[in-house]
Design a protein around this motif. Structure first.
Motif, PDB file in Angstrom:
ATOM      1  N   ARG A 129      29.812  29.242  -0.130  1.00 12.47           N
ATOM      2  CA  ARG A 129      29.318  28.109  -0.907  1.00 12.47           C
ATOM      3  C   ARG A 129      28.692  27.089   0.035  1.00 12.47           C
ATOM      4  O   ARG A 129      29.148  26.908   1.165  1.00 12.47           O
ATOM      5  CB  ARG A 129      30.447  27.449  -1.700  1.00 12.47           C
ATOM      6  CG  ARG A 129      30.866  28.207  -2.948  1.00 12.47           C
ATOM      7  CD  ARG A 129      29.760  28.291  -3.982  1.00 12.47           C
ATOM      8  NE  ARG A 129      30.229  28.876  -5.223  1.00 12.47           N
ATOM      9  CZ  ARG A 129      30.218  30.173  -5.482  1.00 12.47           C
ATOM     10  NH1 ARG A 129      29.776  31.033  -4.581  1.00 12.47           N
ATOM     11  NH2 ARG A 129      30.652  30.623  -6.649  1.00 12.47           N
ATOM     12  N   GLU A 130      27.677  26.421  -0.449  1.00 13.33           N
ATOM     13  CA  GLU A 130      27.036  25.345   0.296  1.00 13.33           C
ATOM     14  C   GLU A 130      27.448  24.020  -0.326  1.00 13.33           C
ATOM     15  O   GLU A 130      27.469  23.887  -1.562  1.00 13.33           O
ATOM     16  CB  GLU A 130      25.516  25.503   0.230  1.00 13.33           C
ATOM     17  CG  GLU A 130      24.758  24.621   1.206  1.00 13.33           C
ATOM     18  CD  GLU A 130      23.290  24.989   1.263  1.00 13.33           C
ATOM     19  OE1 GLU A 130      22.810  25.378   2.346  1.00 13.33           O
ATOM     20  OE2 GLU A 130      22.621  24.881   0.217  1.00 13.33           O
ATOM     21  N   VAL A 131      27.806  23.044   0.524  1.00 16.37           N
ATOM     22  CA  VAL A 131      28.198  21.729   0.025  1.00 16.37           C
ATOM     23  C   VAL A 131      27.216  20.686   0.535  1.00 16.37           C
ATOM     24  O   VAL A 131      26.680  20.792   1.646  1.00 16.37           O
ATOM     25  CB  VAL A 131      29.642  21.353   0.436  1.00 16.37           C
ATOM     26  CG1 VAL A 131      30.638  22.302  -0.213  1.00 16.37           C
ATOM     27  CG2 VAL A 131      29.814  21.356   1.943  1.00 16.37           C
ATOM     28  N   LEU A 132      26.961  19.689  -0.304  1.00 20.57           N
ATOM     29  CA  LEU A 132      26.039  18.606   0.000  1.00 20.57           C
ATOM     30  C   LEU A 132      26.829  17.341   0.303  1.00 20.57           C
ATOM     31  O   LEU A 132      27.778  17.006  -0.418  1.00 20.57           O
ATOM     32  CB  LEU A 132      25.101  18.364  -1.182  1.00 20.57           C
ATOM     33  CG  LEU A 132      24.270  19.570  -1.625  1.00 20.57           C
ATOM     34  CD1 LEU A 132      23.614  19.294  -2.976  1.00 20.57           C
ATOM     35  CD2 LEU A 132      23.218  19.924  -0.588  1.00 20.57           C
ATOM     36  N   PHE A 133      26.441  16.635   1.364  1.00 20.74           N
ATOM     37  CA  PHE A 133      27.115  15.403   1.765  1.00 20.74           C
ATOM     38  C   PHE A 133      26.440  14.220   1.074  1.00 20.74           C
ATOM     39  O   PHE A 133      25.231  14.027   1.206  1.00 20.74           O
ATOM     40  CB  PHE A 133      27.051  15.228   3.283  1.00 20.74           C
ATOM     41  CG  PHE A 133      27.921  16.189   4.048  1.00 20.74           C
ATOM     42  CD1 PHE A 133      29.135  15.772   4.573  1.00 20.74           C
ATOM     43  CD2 PHE A 133      27.529  17.506   4.237  1.00 20.74           C
ATOM     44  CE1 PHE A 133      29.948  16.651   5.286  1.00 20.74           C
ATOM     45  CE2 PHE A 133      28.317  18.399   4.940  1.00 20.74           C
ATOM     46  CZ  PHE A 133      29.540  17.964   5.460  1.00 20.74           C
ATOM     47  N   CYS A 134      27.228  13.452   0.354  1.00 18.78           N
ATOM     48  CA  CYS A 134      26.689  12.332  -0.424  1.00 18.78           C
ATOM     49  C   CYS A 134      27.554  11.092  -0.245  1.00 18.78           C
ATOM     50  O   CYS A 134      28.641  11.153   0.316  1.00 18.78           O
ATOM     51  CB  CYS A 134      26.634  12.684  -1.913  1.00 18.78           C
ATOM     52  SG  CYS A 134      25.652  14.142  -2.334  1.00 18.78           S
ATOM     53  N   ASP A 135      27.045   9.992  -0.759  1.00 22.09           N
ATOM     54  CA  ASP A 135      27.830   8.783  -0.961  1.00 22.09           C
ATOM     55  C   ASP A 135      27.827   8.476  -2.445  1.00 22.09           C
ATOM     56  O   ASP A 135      26.775   8.535  -3.094  1.00 22.09           O
ATOM     57  CB  ASP A 135      27.240   7.589  -0.196  1.00 22.09           C
ATOM     58  CG  ASP A 135      27.589   7.601   1.272  1.00 22.09           C
ATOM     59  OD1 ASP A 135      28.653   8.144   1.622  1.00 22.09           O
ATOM     60  OD2 ASP A 135      26.796   7.079   2.075  1.00 22.09           O
ATOM     61  N   LEU A 136      29.004   8.180  -2.990  1.00 23.89           N
ATOM     62  CA  LEU A 136      29.091   7.705  -4.358  1.00 23.89           C
ATOM     63  C   LEU A 136      29.112   6.183  -4.301  1.00 23.89           C
ATOM     64  O   LEU A 136      30.013   5.591  -3.719  1.00 23.89           O
ATOM     65  CB  LEU A 136      30.344   8.247  -5.041  1.00 23.89           C
ATOM     66  CG  LEU A 136      30.468   7.995  -6.545  1.00 23.89           C
ATOM     67  CD1 LEU A 136      31.283   9.084  -7.216  1.00 23.89           C
ATOM     68  CD2 LEU A 136      31.111   6.627  -6.822  1.00 23.89           C
TER      69      LEU A 136
END
Length: 322
Positions: free
Chosen positions: A8-15
């Motif tokens: 799986r690929e995960v995306l780094f974000c800010d909420l």
């Protein structure tokens, strides 16, 4: 994109927690999480996308008080997807799993969100999003905001503050919302400093209105072209552009940039939020693959998959302290 059972690929974000009322306080993250958990526990009816052809639900929400992390599982079902066919070319055989009338091709995505904010940014929380087809970052954001909005419409007093008008104070209700902001990747930093900026536009959303007769054409966005000088000092291109764009954030909520990597003749476009600089969508968002997942994964699940979720939690803890 095609999913693999063991990767799986995960995306780094800010909420980023926002409020629509100008003088309202920023809502507590715990209150938003409580509404998302309520949606899962109460089996809130799905949010519809694409004129009802796709739907999205929150399956499960798990709060880890010790680690101060919440894990959310969402699922999307797309009725427009074809029946799934599996083939064995050695045996020259195949079989098709036919959908029923109200079914859609389903994908599930895990989100892990920090319940402690970024240092010096009290409205910003680190977040990882599992990347799956049909469930993009903007769609995840829309789903989470829709849940908050629906519960606020049922009980308008969920979020309120004392608004002072003259000598009087009046309780005013408001509906908070969140932005899922993609963290810029190394490729973004490289391309914007070393590549070629082919265009920049400021975008203002407009009330939809027909153009001409027959309702065949419709106005939706107003765009303003911005000329970008080639003389921006190296190492300061993104900071210079963002600071300039932010002066227009009250009028233009989004901006679109056309960026070509060094040595390339083709440019890719991406949008970003004029207030925060958050990348909208998945282009140029920092990502990481989680491989060798065992047991292997299906495309969809109605429960949080512990062995994947814990890998994402470990990544988030490293991101939060790094």
């Amino acid at each position: 994109m095609a999913l693999k059972a063991h990767t799986r690929e995960v995306l780094f974000c800010d909420l980023i927690v926002k409020r629509r009322a100008q003088h309202a306080p920023f809502p507590e993250m715990s209150k938003l999480v409580a509404l998302w958990k309520r949606a899962a526990d109460q089996k809130l009816p799905p949010k519809l996308f694409d004129k009802g052809e796709a739907s999205c639900i929150i399956n499960e929400v798990r709060i880890d008080e010790a680690r101060q992390i919440v894990t959310i599982l969402l699922s999307v079902a797309d009725k427009r997807a074809p029946d799934q066919t599996y083939g064995n070319h050695v045996k020259r055989s195949s079989r098709t799993v036919a959908k029923e009338a109200d079914e859609g091709n389903e994908h599930s995505a895990h989100l892990v969100i920090s319940l402690t904010h970024r240092p010096n940014y009290p409205e910003t929380y680190a977040c990882l999003v599992e990347r799956v087809p049909t469930l993009s970052i903007p769609r995840v954001q829309s789903m989470l905001n829709d849940v908050v909005k629906r519960y606020c419409e049922i009980d308008p007093s969920l979020f309120s503050f004392n608004a002072v008008s003259g000598a009087k104070a009046k309780v005013q209700n408001f509906i908070p919302n969140i932005i899922l902001a993609g963290n810029p990747s190394a490729a973004f930093q490289r391309d914007i400093e070393e590549g070629r900026i082919n265009g920049l536009r400021l975008i203002k959303s407009m009330p939809k209105q027909s153009l001409g007769s027959g309702n065949y054409l419709e106005l939706s966005d107003l765009e303003v072209k911005v000329n970008v000088s080639k003389l921006i000092p190296p190492g300061q291109r993104w900071a210079t552009i963002l600071q300039a764009v932010q002066t227009q954030k009250a009028t233009y909520s989004r901006a679109k940039m056309y960026l070509a990597p060094a040595g390339s003749d083709s440019a890719a476009s991406f949008e970003f939020d004029t207030d925060t600089g958050a990348i909208i969508g998945e282009a140029y968002v920092r990502r990481q693959s989680i491989s060798n997942i065992d047991p292997v994964l299906r495309s969809a699940t109605d429960k949080i998959v512990d062995h994947l979720a814990m890998k994402m939690v470990a990544l988030l803890e490293k991101e939060r302290t790094g």
